[in-house]
Enzyme design. Structure first.
Site, PDB file in Angstrom:
ATOM      1  N   TYR A  13      -1.035   6.360  -0.446  1.00  0.00           N
ATOM      2  CA  TYR A  13      -2.205   6.719  -0.094  1.00  0.00           C
ATOM      3  C   TYR A  13      -2.722   7.356   0.629  1.00  0.00           C
ATOM      4  O   TYR A  13      -2.268   8.104   1.863  1.00  0.00           O
ATOM      5  CB  TYR A  13      -2.715   5.212   0.166  1.00  0.00           C
TER       6      TYR A  13
ATOM      7  N   ASN B 289       4.733   8.687   4.433  1.00  0.00           N
ATOM      8  CA  ASN B 289       3.099   8.531   4.456  1.00  0.00           C
ATOM      9  C   ASN B 289       3.323   7.096   4.931  1.00  0.00           C
ATOM     10  O   ASN B 289       1.933   6.256   4.887  1.00  0.00           O
ATOM     11  CB  ASN B 289       2.860   8.479   3.226  1.00  0.00           C
TER      12      ASN B 289
ATOM     13  N   SER C  96       3.282   4.787   2.994  1.00  0.00           N
ATOM     14  CA  SER C  96       3.754   4.644   2.375  1.00  0.00           C
ATOM     15  C   SER C  96       4.791   5.486   2.159  1.00  0.00           C
ATOM     16  O   SER C  96       4.471   6.715   2.273  1.00  0.00           O
ATOM     17  CB  SER C  96       3.451   3.979   0.511  1.00  0.00           C
TER      18      SER C  96
ATOM     19  N   SER D  73       3.000  -0.973   3.281  1.00  0.00           N
ATOM     20  CA  SER D  73       4.154   0.291   2.959  1.00  0.00           C
ATOM     21  C   SER D  73       4.261  -0.116   2.147  1.00  0.00           C
ATOM     22  O   SER D  73       4.838  -1.508   1.724  1.00  0.00           O
ATOM     23  CB  SER D  73       5.136   0.493   3.841  1.00  0.00           C
ATOM     24  N   GLY D  74       4.067   1.258   0.656  1.00  0.00           N
ATOM     25  CA  GLY D  74       4.972   0.881  -0.273  1.00  0.00           C
ATOM     26  C   GLY D  74       6.221   1.278  -0.675  1.00  0.00           C
ATOM     27  O   GLY D  74       5.648   3.451  -0.432  1.00  0.00           O
TER      28      GLY D  74
END
Length: 368
Positions: A141, A213, A243, A281-282
């Site tokens: 994102y 990120n 993420s 977070s991914g």
């Protein structure tokens, strides 16, 4: 002037890197990027827009016109993110086509454009057979620095990244899908590193590319030193909201189950710089091998065979993965440039200060 990477600054990273210290050191792998930066367009919400986004494309087999699958494994440490094609990677242990990294709201157009690229690139196979394209598209994102709701990435931007993919050094920091990303509250983005390894008397290469990120400043650790508690300027967040995507590639012959274990080591790699894997977070990791490349199963022989390393030889690859992931994240931060925030407006996402970092690490004996 081009910024210096971690090793150029004297940071004491372990392991022997390849010629470019990039994922492209793995023979045959190409990387292309489209970077969008514009501060004068109209926002989707009617106000002045700021575009800081892009696409990063990874081609496992370059621009070959014959479709070949790459054996692969994936792992999600925290699943607050997207990586398409992973259901089939879990079941079949392979994927076909490129990998593209972009922002959260551009996964759809990236998937659409990459499918078009595959149909054109593998035209004969798609024309003569009932085939389907499930490219790997992953996201993080960038809405703090980029007008993400404006969905500024279009089909041509994705196709440009795919068609321009090449070997050699990979531009880092504010480039491609990493253009609008933030890492440990410093400017983050695209980062890469590689390792030259030897297993059973044979030389192999392992390369990593990250879209970084993630992380809070308090967590930031470089080469074991707690940097975040010391470098406190321009903090941005009350909590972690980002993420990281980690792509690991190698020419070592490995089974899908072995590649999944390598993908899992990406979690250890990101923890070296301090991240525990935040709730928002991914943290999604993919590992693939260019060895044992095969035709599509629909077009291949009934009896299959492959060469693979003994499980007892994997520790060297695990270590190389952890080291290269950690170095890729630091390289992303060191290459990045200061970027004003879009939402909220009026703040600055600063790049990490290399002189201050070197000073702290040299004091700790971690920088030459």
């Amino acid at each position: 002037m081009k910024k210096q990477r971690g090793r150029e600054l004297g940071l004491d990273f372990q392991g022997i890197s390849g010629n470019s210290n990039a994922i492209t050191d793995v023979p045959g792998i190409l990387v292309g990027q489209t970077t969008l930066t514009n501060s004068s367009s109209q926002s989707s919400l009617g106000a002045q827009s700021q575009v800081r986004t892009g696409v990063t494309a990874i081609l496992p087999f370059g621009h070959d016109s014959e479709p070949r699958i790459a054996h692969a494994g994936m792992y999600a440490l925290n699943g607050n993110g997207e990586m398409t094609g992973t259901h089939w990677i879990r079941d079949a242990g392979s994927f076909l086509g490129p990998i593209c990294l972009t922002n959260t709201h551009s996964v759809g157009i990236a998937h659409h454009a990459t499918t078009k690229w595959m149909i054109n690139k593998y035209r004969e196979a798609f024309a003569q057979n009932h085939l389907w394209a499930m490219p790997v598209i992953a996201e993080t994102y960038d809405g703090v620095l980029n007008d993400i709701n404006g969905q500024h990435i279009d089909e041509d931007h994705v196709l440009n990244a795919l068609n321009s993919a090449c070997a050699g050094p990979v531009a880092e920091g504010n480039t491609g899908g990493g253009t609008g990303m933030i890492c440990y509250e410093f400017k983050g983005g695209t980062g890469t590193s590689s390792r030259s390894i030897e297993v059973g008397g044979k030389a192999y290469t392992l390369g990593v590319l990250v879209q970084a990120n993630h992380g809070k400043r308090d967590w930031l650790t470089v080469l074991g030193e707690p940097i975040g508690p010391v470098m406190r300027d321009n903090l941005l967040f009350d909590k972690e909201t980002g993420s990281i995507i980690v792509i690991t590639a190698t020419d070592a012959p490995l089974r899908p189950d072995q590649l999944r274990r390598i993908a899992k080591r990406g979690a250890i790699g990101i923890s070296r710089s301090g991240s525990p894997g935040g709730n928002n977070s991914g943290d999604i990791f993919l590992a693939f091998s260019t060895a044992n490349a095969r035709r599509l199963p629909q077009l291949d022989a009934p009896l299959q065979s492959m060469t693979h390393l003994n499980d007892e030889c994997l520790d060297t690859i695990y270590q190389a993965t952890v080291e290269a992931v950690d170095e890729s994240i630091i390289n992303a931060m060191l290459a990045a440039e200061d970027t004003p925030t879009f939402k909220p407006q009026g703040q600055l996402c600063q790049a990490i200060n290399p002189e201050e970092l070197v000073k702290l690490l040299r004091k700790a004996g971690k920088c030459r």
